[in-house]
Every structure is written in C-alpha cells, then in structure tokens.
Design a protein around this motif. Sequence first.
Motif, PDB file in Angstrom:
ATOM      1  N   HIS A 156       0.835  -1.202   0.000  1.00 16.28           N
ATOM      2  CA  HIS A 156       0.000   0.000   0.000  1.00 16.28           C
ATOM      3  C   HIS A 156       0.873   1.257   0.000  1.00 16.28           C
ATOM      4  N   VAL A 157       1.983   1.198   0.721  1.00 17.23           N
ATOM      5  CA  VAL A 157       2.924   2.322   0.717  1.00 17.23           C
ATOM      6  C   VAL A 157       3.484   2.526  -0.691  1.00 17.23           C
ATOM      7  N   LEU A 158       3.907   1.434  -1.333  1.00 16.10           N
ATOM      8  CA  LEU A 158       4.445   1.548  -2.693  1.00 16.10           C
ATOM      9  C   LEU A 158       3.402   2.129  -3.645  1.00 16.10           C
ATOM     10  N   GLU A 159       2.171   1.675  -3.515  1.00 18.22           N
ATOM     11  CA  GLU A 159       1.101   2.177  -4.386  1.00 18.22           C
ATOM     12  C   GLU A 159       0.893   3.675  -4.185  1.00 18.22           C
ATOM     13  N   SER A 160       1.006   4.130  -2.938  1.00 14.44           N
ATOM     14  CA  SER A 160       0.812   5.560  -2.669  1.00 14.44           C
ATOM     15  C   SER A 160       1.914   6.401  -3.304  1.00 14.44           C
ATOM     16  N   TRP A 161       3.074   5.786  -3.519  1.00 16.44           N
ATOM     17  CA  TRP A 161       4.185   6.467  -4.201  1.00 16.44           C
ATOM     18  C   TRP A 161       4.135   6.236  -5.716  1.00 16.44           C
ATOM     19  N   ARG A 162       3.022   5.734  -6.211  1.00 18.17           N
ATOM     20  CA  ARG A 162       2.761   5.532  -7.643  1.00 18.17           C
ATOM     21  C   ARG A 162       3.656   4.465  -8.275  1.00 18.17           C
ATOM     22  N   VAL A 163       4.057   3.482  -7.477  1.00 17.53           N
ATOM     23  CA  VAL A 163       4.791   2.340  -8.018  1.00 17.53           C
ATOM     24  C   VAL A 163       3.792   1.399  -8.686  1.00 17.53           C
ATOM     25  N   LYS A 164       4.074   1.010  -9.919  1.00 24.90           N
ATOM     26  CA  LYS A 164       3.172   0.127 -10.660  1.00 24.90           C
ATOM     27  C   LYS A 164       3.744  -1.266 -10.875  1.00 24.90           C
ATOM     28  N   ASP A 165       5.079  -1.368 -10.932  1.00 30.91           N
ATOM     29  CA  ASP A 165       5.721  -2.640 -11.265  1.00 30.91           C
ATOM     30  C   ASP A 165       6.768  -2.999 -10.222  1.00 30.91           C
ATOM     31  N   LEU A 166       6.817  -4.276  -9.853  1.00 30.55           N
ATOM     32  CA  LEU A 166       7.895  -4.826  -9.035  1.00 30.55           C
ATOM     33  C   LEU A 166       8.575  -5.918  -9.842  1.00 30.55           C
ATOM     34  N   PHE A 167       9.887  -5.772 -10.051  1.00 29.60           N
ATOM     35  CA  PHE A 167      10.650  -6.733 -10.841  1.00 29.60           C
ATOM     36  C   PHE A 167      11.366  -7.700  -9.907  1.00 29.60           C
ATOM     37  N   GLY A 168      11.207  -8.999 -10.152  1.00 23.98           N
ATOM     38  CA  GLY A 168      11.906  -9.944  -9.299  1.00 23.98           C
ATOM     39  C   GLY A 168      11.637 -11.385  -9.681  1.00 23.98           C
ATOM     40  N   TYR A 169      12.171 -12.274  -8.841  1.00 28.11           N
ATOM     41  CA  TYR A 169      12.034 -13.713  -9.054  1.00 28.11           C
ATOM     42  C   TYR A 169      11.674 -14.336  -7.706  1.00 28.11           C
ATOM     43  N   PRO A 170      10.682 -15.225  -7.669  1.00 30.92           N
ATOM     44  CA  PRO A 170      10.226 -15.761  -6.376  1.00 30.92           C
ATOM     45  C   PRO A 170      11.290 -16.610  -5.689  1.00 30.92           C
ATOM     46  N   ALA A 171      11.187 -16.679  -4.364  1.00 31.50           N
ATOM     47  CA  ALA A 171      12.124 -17.481  -3.572  1.00 31.50           C
ATOM     48  C   ALA A 171      11.482 -17.782  -2.225  1.00 31.50           C
ATOM     49  N   GLY A 172      12.005 -18.796  -1.547  1.00 30.94           N
ATOM     50  CA  GLY A 172      11.454 -19.172  -0.252  1.00 30.94           C
ATOM     51  C   GLY A 172      11.517 -18.046   0.758  1.00 30.94           C
ATOM     52  N   SER A 173      12.572 -17.249   0.709  1.00 25.43           N
ATOM     53  CA  SER A 173      12.717 -16.141   1.654  1.00 25.43           C
ATOM     54  C   SER A 173      11.874 -14.932   1.265  1.00 25.43           C
ATOM     55  N   LEU A 174      11.111 -15.068   0.184  1.00 27.23           N
ATOM     56  CA  LEU A 174      10.258 -13.969  -0.286  1.00 27.23           C
ATOM     57  C   LEU A 174       8.781 -14.359  -0.318  1.00 27.23           C
ATOM     58  N   ASN A 175       8.430 -15.480   0.272  1.00 24.76           N
ATOM     59  CA  ASN A 175       7.054 -15.950   0.139  1.00 24.76           C
ATOM     60  C   ASN A 175       6.034 -15.001   0.764  1.00 24.76           C
ATOM     61  N   SER A 176       6.416 -14.288   1.813  1.00 25.44           N
ATOM     62  CA  SER A 176       5.467 -13.323   2.381  1.00 25.44           C
ATOM     63  C   SER A 176       5.206 -12.192   1.391  1.00 25.44           C
ATOM     64  N   LEU A 177       6.235 -11.802   0.631  1.00 24.64           N
ATOM     65  CA  LEU A 177       6.052 -10.780  -0.405  1.00 24.64           C
ATOM     66  C   LEU A 177       5.204 -11.324  -1.545  1.00 24.64           C
ATOM     67  N   MET A 178       5.452 -12.569  -1.947  1.00 32.98           N
ATOM     68  CA  MET A 178       4.657 -13.151  -3.028  1.00 32.98           C
ATOM     69  C   MET A 178       3.185 -13.249  -2.612  1.00 32.98           C
ATOM     70  N   ASN A 179       2.958 -13.578  -1.351  1.00 28.11           N
ATOM     71  CA  ASN A 179       1.591 -13.636  -0.829  1.00 28.11           C
ATOM     72  C   ASN A 179       0.926 -12.262  -0.920  1.00 28.11           C
ATOM     73  N   ALA A 180       1.676 -11.223  -0.564  1.00 29.63           N
ATOM     74  CA  ALA A 180       1.133  -9.862  -0.616  1.00 29.63           C
ATOM     75  C   ALA A 180       0.875  -9.425  -2.055  1.00 29.63           C
ATOM     76  N   LEU A 181       1.770  -9.785  -2.970  1.00 30.35           N
ATOM     77  CA  LEU A 181       1.570  -9.430  -4.379  1.00 30.35           C
ATOM     78  C   LEU A 181       0.318 -10.094  -4.937  1.00 30.35           C
ATOM     79  N   ASN A 182       0.022 -11.285  -4.452  1.00 29.53           N
ATOM     80  CA  ASN A 182      -1.220 -11.950  -4.862  1.00 29.53           C
ATOM     81  C   ASN A 182      -2.434 -11.177  -4.336  1.00 29.53           C
ATOM     82  N   TYR A 183      -2.352 -10.708  -3.088  1.00 32.93           N
ATOM     83  CA  TYR A 183      -3.415  -9.871  -2.522  1.00 32.93           C
ATOM     84  C   TYR A 183      -3.667  -8.642  -3.396  1.00 32.93           C
TER      85      TYR A 183
END
Length: 594
Positions: A14-41
């Motif tokens: 939500h913070v990123l969206e408020s700063w007008r961020v539209k794209d996040l570039f990356g590759y999934p990983a076990g240490s990023l699953n909470s982020l992947m979960n949020a991106l799905n939300y």
Amino acid sequence: MSTNLIPADVAMLHVLESWRVKDLFGYPAGSLNSLMNALNYEHQRINFIQVRHEQVGALAASAQAKLTHHIGVAFGSAGPGAVNMLNGLYDAKEDHVPVLAIVGQANSDNLNYDYFQEFPEAPIFSNVACYDRIVMNAQSLPHVVDRAIREAYQHQSVAVVIIPNDLGFVKIPDRKYSSAPHTIVKPSYPKIFPQIINQFLKMVKQAKHPVFHVGKQIGDSGKLLVKLSQQLQIPIMIDGTAKGLIPGEVTDLGTGNRITSKVANELMDTTDLVISLGSEFALSHRYYDKHPFKFIQVDRRQNCLGYHHPLDLGIWADPTEFIKAVLKTSVHTIHQLYYSSVIKDIQNENQYRHHLAIKKTNPILPTQVYHQINRIANDKTIFSVDIGDNTVNSFRYLKMGTNNQLVFSAHFATMGCSIPGAIAAKLSYPHRQVFSIAGDGAFSMVMQDLVTERKYHLPIINGVTSNNSTSYIKSQQADLSMKYFGVKLTGQDFAMIAKGMGVKAITITQFSQLAHTFDLAKRVTQNGQPILLNIVISDQRALPMKKLHIHKQNGKFIEVCDNQSDLHQFFAKYNGKSLKSLPELLAQVAKQRH
C-alpha cells in the motif's frame, strides 16, 4: 485507529502504491514468500513482473527510474538473489536515479544460527545504498519502506530494505503508513544575480574558442539552448546522457574515448573555454586535462561544482534557469568564425556518416543497421542500447529528436542492460515503439529474458549485432599495440535460441535482407509480439577518433594522427575521403570572409 488487520507486506505494498509504483521486478524465492503472498493480494493494483534473473530485475528497475523519473523497485532472495541484484543497483547509483531494493532474509527466529541462505546482508549493500536497513518487527515494516523511498528520492540513489520472511505474514493495523506527498514541490536554487551573468558574458567575450558541454540536466530546454548557442555563436557538445535533448547541429562527446565524434574530439583539442551545463562526464580527467582552458560550470548540485575540473566560475543553479537569464541579457554574436567552422565540421561528419549508411556492401556494416533503425523508428521511439560497440554506434549514428528517449548504463557501463531497459520502457510506455540493441557478447548475458518479453506480450524489436567478437575490447587492445587475446567469441544461433523461447526471429547475413526484414519487424511488433533480428555484421573498426590530435604550430591549428600517418590517408582507410579537419575548415571559412 482501524481494527482491521492486514499482513505487514500488504501494508508495505500500500505504501508503494501511494508512491505511484506500478511494477515490481523480481524472481520468487522461499525467503520472499510473504512478499509473493502480498503481491497476490494486491495483483489488481500493482504488477509483479517475473524476470528470469535478479540482475535483469534490478537493471529494469533502474531503467524505469531513468525513463519515468519515478522510483523503480526490484526484489531478490536472501543470499544469491541479493548478490545478483548488485549489478543493477550500482547502475542506478552511478546514474543517480531512485531505486528501492527489497531483499529477502531467513525467518527472524532463525537469524544468527547460520541458517540456510542466512547472511549478514546489510554489509553487502553498504557501498551501493544511501539507506540500508533490516526490518526488526512487523509493525515498523511499512514505515521503513516509506522512509527508504524518501531517502532514494532525496539522494537520487539506491535504498535497500531487508525483510525477514516471517515478518511479512504478521498482521498489523490497516491504516495509512505512507508519507507520499499529493504534490511534488520543485526544488529551488539560488537566484542568478545580474553580476553573475555579466561575469559569464565577460569570460565568453574574452574567449576565442568557447564550447558548451551539456548533460542531462538540460531536460526539455534544448531549444532554448540552441537559441543561446546561435546568439552567442558557441557550438554545442553533448555527453551521452543528453543525446536527443537538443535539436539541430550538435556534436556528441558521448562518454568520451572511442565513443566521441570527430568534431567533439577536435573541439576538446582547440577550446579555450568549456561551459559545462549540468554535465557529469566520467572521462573528464582524461579529456579536460588535454590542454589548459578556462572552465565555467553550471550545476544543480552544489557539491559537484569543481568536481571534474578546477573552476574559473562556478554557478549553483538550474541550467534551464541560467539559460533563460542569459537570454534576457542583451548580447551580440561574438565567435562567428569559430562557430561557422564548427557547424561546417558537423555537417561534413554527418555527410560522411550518411555515405556509410547507404553503402550497399557486404558484410553488413553497423552504419547500415542504424540506417534501418532510423528509417522505421518514429519521433517517440525509445532506444535501449547495450554497452560495447553499440554504445559507440548509437551515439554516432542513431537519429533522435527531443521526444525520443535513450536508456543505457552511462557511468557503471554494465553489459546486459538493453533487454531490461526495453522491458521497463514497454511496461512504462506501452503505446510507444521500443528497440533493444545489443552486441552478441552483451546479449548473451541476459538473453534468457526474451521469454519475459513473450510472457508479458511486450512488442519489442530486439536487434543483436553479431560478429563473434568483443569488438570494443578488441579496439582497446589494438590501441595498446598488444596481440589480441580473449576477444574471440564462439558463435551462437541467436535466432534459433529465440525461437526456442517462442519469439519470432530472423537471421540477416546480407545487405539485401535489411530493409524488408526491418519492415517485417515493425509489422510483428505492431501486432503485439516481440521479435529478434540476429544481424551478422562486419567487425571492421569505426574511425578511431582518439588517434586524432590538434596542436598549435606557428600560431595555427594543425591536426595529426598519433601514428604520424597522413591525415587524409587515415580518413580514407575508414571510407572517409570526404572528411575534412577542423583546421582546414577554419582556414576555408576565414578565406571566404576575406
């Protein structure tokens, strides 16, 4: 306070969206699953762009920041993913653009146990980042990211936030965490007083051979600068970051060395006054130390005044406002002979380039390739150009207007930047034509992300100039009078590789194939699909400008080659029989006036 709870990583998005961020570039990983979960939300409000290497993600985020002037965001896993991002993050740091890197980490209860992929990551980023923090609890996560974005914008650099994976799942109150402003206030600079303008004009009047050296801070004020150039009769020389920003008769210093144009090389040998307007020239130590001259610098960054050369006059100001202030002052044309000679010199070099571009010869020359690129491009095309000989060729041969954009790795000069830059360009400006231009060496480093273009239906024209050689390094070795070593590349069938990724591809080996194949590439992308053109070119070296030198003899300028060969024989060796030297043109213009 809201009683509704959301995962901390969702609050962060939500913070990123408020700063007008539209794209996040990356590759999934076990240490990023909470982020992947949020991106799905949040998938309807923010885009996850799945790249095939974290380096590509970081380079794409950097390119997006360069193109849009908004923060770019990339992420990588704990350990190897974090390290893979460094190339792109250093590119952002060196080119002074805001990028946020989100870095995964092992769960907080596993830290300091030498757990799998658990590393002290903050020290890894200590040199590249202006802000480098590890999140200690879920409640602070969105705040730390908000602060990181502010720091990245403030310093026009990289901010890094390391997030233990479990913290992103913890639910925190759903409230506003962002400090993003509704409006951005333009920074102010000191007032430009009349005495400063008078001092500037006095130095200009005293000079015999002044030149403007212009960088990207000129922004959209190119037409104003041309007006001032004509009014004061001072030629314009640009560095690589200003290409396309200034219309008319300008010459490219590029990033210097082999990349410079003939005319820019001559200007640096003859000038007695360099007026730097927002230029950050990486090779200033070499070029500015060729011979003594007066130096005026106009720059928004107070701490950069005098950084590249001792100052005779330093002006802390926005270059655009400075130009406007000078234009308001009544001035007269001063340097007509020098200015007219330089304009003729630029025209002469442009005629030489055109001659090379329209030659109907085999093997294919880079000039012929760029002629086709120019032919099918339009006034809003974005060019993402890789490092190597294509840097040289794009600065010399690519025709750009003030609405075009060029993205490349200007100061860090990392290979493999063209595909990430093109991906960022097409995502940011989906209705504009986009080229990725790379040599076979640079393309090999990131070619796996052709499949990213296909996955997201990004209609990009990918041009690969193949000659089985690291030509740029080969030229360096030639200048060192050493035997070539390590510069031969094993050939690859890039068209076959691209087809294996589901991307339409064609190999071009003959001049006669160029025009209709480029027309086909234009049609394919207009139909919404990427295409790869594997263009087999000659490894013949372009005219090496660094071998040319001008010095004074008996009060007159003389241009020579460093190997003492006849100047016009040297030009002819590179198909330049029509080329003239600046001293010749100075004498010719002087004779015409008398």
